[in-house]
Every structure is written in structure tokens, then in C-alpha cells.
Scaffold this motif. Structure first.
Motif, PDB file in Angstrom:
ATOM      1  N   GLN A 197      36.707  97.610  93.874  1.00  0.00           N
ATOM      2  CA  GLN A 197      37.592  96.471  94.124  1.00  0.00           C
ATOM      3  C   GLN A 197      39.023  96.833  93.740  1.00  0.00           C
ATOM      4  OE1 GLN A 197      36.730  93.713  95.640  1.00  0.00           O
ATOM      5  NE2 GLN A 197      38.681  92.699  95.450  1.00  0.00           N
ATOM      6  N   ASN A 198      39.197  97.504  92.599  1.00  0.00           N
ATOM      7  CA  ASN A 198      40.529  97.928  92.165  1.00  0.00           C
ATOM      8  C   ASN A 198      41.123  98.939  93.142  1.00  0.00           C
ATOM      9  OD1 ASN A 198      40.463  96.267  89.921  1.00  0.00           O
ATOM     10  ND2 ASN A 198      39.722  97.874  88.567  1.00  0.00           N
ATOM     11  N   ASN A 199      40.290  99.848  93.650  1.00  0.00           N
ATOM     12  CA  ASN A 199      40.767 100.819  94.631  1.00  0.00           C
ATOM     13  C   ASN A 199      41.245 100.117  95.892  1.00  0.00           C
ATOM     14  OD1 ASN A 199      40.211 103.016  92.986  1.00  0.00           O
ATOM     15  ND2 ASN A 199      38.224 103.413  93.903  1.00  0.00           N
ATOM     16  N   LEU A 200      40.505  99.125  96.337  1.00  0.00           N
ATOM     17  CA  LEU A 200      40.901  98.361  97.515  1.00  0.00           C
ATOM     18  C   LEU A 200      42.255  97.696  97.285  1.00  0.00           C
ATOM     19  CD1 LEU A 200      40.495  96.999 100.254  1.00  0.00           C
ATOM     20  CD2 LEU A 200      39.183  95.227  99.072  1.00  0.00           C
ATOM     21  N   GLU A 201      42.425  97.081  96.130  1.00  0.00           N
ATOM     22  CA  GLU A 201      43.686  96.419  95.819  1.00  0.00           C
ATOM     23  C   GLU A 201      44.842  97.412  95.781  1.00  0.00           C
ATOM     24  OE1 GLU A 201      42.992  94.106  92.287  1.00  0.00           O
ATOM     25  OE2 GLU A 201      41.592  92.781  93.351  1.00  0.00           O
ATOM     26  N   GLU A 202      44.615  98.591  95.231  1.00  0.00           N
ATOM     27  CA  GLU A 202      45.656  99.628  95.204  1.00  0.00           C
ATOM     28  C   GLU A 202      46.029 100.061  96.618  1.00  0.00           C
ATOM     29  OE1 GLU A 202      44.648 102.920  92.667  1.00  0.00           O
ATOM     30  OE2 GLU A 202      44.242 101.603  90.968  1.00  0.00           O
ATOM     31  N   ILE A 203      45.034 100.227  97.468  1.00  0.00           N
ATOM     32  CA  ILE A 203      45.286 100.616  98.862  1.00  0.00           C
ATOM     33  C   ILE A 203      46.108  99.548  99.566  1.00  0.00           C
ATOM     34  CG2 ILE A 203      44.182 100.964 101.116  1.00  0.00           C
ATOM     35  CD1 ILE A 203      41.852 102.320  99.499  1.00  0.00           C
ATOM     36  N   LEU A 204      45.735  98.295  99.372  1.00  0.00           N
ATOM     37  CA  LEU A 204      46.472  97.202 100.014  1.00  0.00           C
ATOM     38  C   LEU A 204      47.904  97.129  99.500  1.00  0.00           C
ATOM     39  CD1 LEU A 204      43.710  94.439 100.036  1.00  0.00           C
ATOM     40  CD2 LEU A 204      44.565  95.748 101.994  1.00  0.00           C
ATOM     41  N   GLU A 205      48.090  97.284  98.188  1.00  0.00           N
ATOM     42  CA  GLU A 205      49.439  97.253  97.613  1.00  0.00           C
ATOM     43  C   GLU A 205      50.295  98.391  98.160  1.00  0.00           C
ATOM     44  OE1 GLU A 205      48.545  97.252  93.449  1.00  0.00           O
ATOM     45  OE2 GLU A 205      48.201  95.079  93.403  1.00  0.00           O
ATOM     46  N   HIS A 206      49.705  99.575  98.259  1.00  0.00           N
ATOM     47  CA  HIS A 206      50.439 100.717  98.806  1.00  0.00           C
ATOM     48  C   HIS A 206      50.785 100.479 100.277  1.00  0.00           C
ATOM     49  CE1 HIS A 206      51.791 104.775  99.509  1.00  0.00           C
ATOM     50  NE2 HIS A 206      50.946 104.865 100.525  1.00  0.00           N
ATOM     51  N   SER A 207      49.853  99.929 101.019  1.00  0.00           N
ATOM     52  CA  SER A 207      50.089  99.652 102.431  1.00  0.00           C
ATOM     53  C   SER A 207      51.212  98.641 102.620  1.00  0.00           C
ATOM     54  CB  SER A 207      48.811  99.140 103.100  1.00  0.00           C
ATOM     55  OG  SER A 207      47.810 100.136 103.057  1.00  0.00           O
ATOM     56  N   ILE A 208      51.274  97.651 101.747  1.00  0.00           N
ATOM     57  CA  ILE A 208      52.364  96.668 101.802  1.00  0.00           C
ATOM     58  C   ILE A 208      53.698  97.365 101.598  1.00  0.00           C
ATOM     59  CG2 ILE A 208      53.402  94.712 100.571  1.00  0.00           C
ATOM     60  CD1 ILE A 208      50.460  93.750 100.064  1.00  0.00           C
ATOM     61  N   GLU A 209      53.766  98.241 100.612  1.00  0.00           N
ATOM     62  CA  GLU A 209      55.010  98.977 100.345  1.00  0.00           C
ATOM     63  C   GLU A 209      55.434  99.806 101.554  1.00  0.00           C
ATOM     64  OE1 GLU A 209      54.476 101.316  96.807  1.00  0.00           O
ATOM     65  OE2 GLU A 209      53.948  99.559  95.604  1.00  0.00           O
ATOM     66  N   VAL A 210      54.482 100.479 102.182  1.00  0.00           N
ATOM     67  CA  VAL A 210      54.777 101.316 103.352  1.00  0.00           C
ATOM     68  C   VAL A 210      55.300 100.459 104.493  1.00  0.00           C
ATOM     69  CG1 VAL A 210      53.738 102.771 105.143  1.00  0.00           C
ATOM     70  CG2 VAL A 210      53.160 103.147 102.735  1.00  0.00           C
ATOM     71  N   GLU A 211      54.620  99.351 104.774  1.00  0.00           N
ATOM     72  CA  GLU A 211      55.039  98.465 105.864  1.00  0.00           C
ATOM     73  C   GLU A 211      56.431  97.893 105.611  1.00  0.00           C
ATOM     74  OE1 GLU A 211      53.689  97.967 108.790  1.00  0.00           O
ATOM     75  OE2 GLU A 211      51.823  99.025 108.411  1.00  0.00           O
ATOM     76  N   GLU A 212      56.710  97.500 104.372  1.00  0.00           N
ATOM     77  CA  GLU A 212      58.026  96.951 104.040  1.00  0.00           C
ATOM     78  C   GLU A 212      59.117  98.002 104.196  1.00  0.00           C
ATOM     79  OE1 GLU A 212      57.292  95.343 100.129  1.00  0.00           O
ATOM     80  OE2 GLU A 212      56.884  93.342 100.963  1.00  0.00           O
ATOM     81  N   GLU A 213      58.830  99.220 103.784  1.00  0.00           N
ATOM     82  CA  GLU A 213      59.819 100.298 103.915  1.00  0.00           C
ATOM     83  C   GLU A 213      60.103 100.596 105.385  1.00  0.00           C
ATOM     84  OE1 GLU A 213      62.678 102.932 103.068  1.00  0.00           O
ATOM     85  OE2 GLU A 213      61.706 101.605 101.622  1.00  0.00           O
ATOM     86  N   LEU A 214      59.042 100.655 106.197  1.00  0.00           N
ATOM     87  CA  LEU A 214      59.241 100.879 107.634  1.00  0.00           C
ATOM     88  C   LEU A 214      60.053  99.744 108.249  1.00  0.00           C
ATOM     89  CD1 LEU A 214      55.717 102.175 108.668  1.00  0.00           C
ATOM     90  CD2 LEU A 214      57.867 103.442 108.842  1.00  0.00           C
ATOM     91  N   MET A 215      59.753  98.519 107.870  1.00  0.00           N
ATOM     92  CA  MET A 215      60.481  97.372 108.394  1.00  0.00           C
ATOM     93  C   MET A 215      61.972  97.495 108.072  1.00  0.00           C
ATOM     94  SD  MET A 215      59.887  93.300 107.647  1.00  0.00           S
ATOM     95  CE  MET A 215      59.918  93.575 105.886  1.00  0.00           C
ATOM     96  N   ARG A 216      62.281  97.812 106.825  1.00  0.00           N
ATOM     97  CA  ARG A 216      63.689  97.979 106.440  1.00  0.00           C
ATOM     98  C   ARG A 216      64.350  99.095 107.244  1.00  0.00           C
ATOM     99  NH1 ARG A 216      61.686  96.606 101.361  1.00  0.00           N
ATOM    100  NH2 ARG A 216      61.178  98.728 100.815  1.00  0.00           N
TER     101      ARG A 216
END
Length: 76
Positions: free
Chosen positions: A14-33
Motif C-alpha cells: 500500500q505504501n509503495n502504491l502511494e509513493e508511485i502515485l505521489e511520484h506520478s503526480i509530481e511528473v505530471e505537474e512538471e510536464l504541465m508546467r
């Protein structure tokens, strides 16, 4: 409502899943910017500027979906 992809697995998964999702959010936000900044700098190609803005919009939607997934994951 989304499916729990780990189907009640252990806390570590569950913690690994949350880390993956958090990292994915960061990547998507950076691409958006990046897309928005690049679009703002383009003055001679309206079609490219629009495509970049559309890419950024897609990233915003994916970011929202990822945030929702993360929120649901933490509620379980």
C-alpha cells in the motif's frame, strides 16, 4: 470508485502504491508546467502553441485523477 489494485495486500505494498502515485503526480505537474511555459514563449506558431496548451490540459486532468486515486488509497 476505483478498484483496489492490491486487493487488501499488506501495508508495504500500500505504501509503495502511494509513493508511485505521489511520484506520478509530481511528473505530471512538471510536464504541465513545461508545456505551459513553452506555449507562452511561442509567438509565431499558433497551432503548436495550442497543441502544447492541450497537452498541459491533459496533464492537469491526469493530475486530478492521480490525486483522487491517492486520496482513495489513503482512505482504505
Amino acid at each position: 470508485m476505483t478498484a483496489n489494485i492490491f486487493g487488501g495486500k499488506n501495508e508495504e505494498e500500500q505504501n509503495n502504491l502511494e509513493e508511485i502515485l505521489e511520484h506520478s503526480i509530481e511528473v505530471e505537474e512538471e510536464l504541465m508546467r513545461t508545456y505551459l511555459i513553452t506555449a507562452e514563449r511561442i509567438h509565431d506558431d499558433d497551432e503548436l502553441k495550442e497543441r502544447l496548451e492541450n497537452f498541459a490540459e491533459g496533464n492537469a486532468k491526469r493530475t486530478k485523477q492521480l490525486i483522487d486515486e491517492l486520496k482513495e488509497s489513503k482512505e482504505e
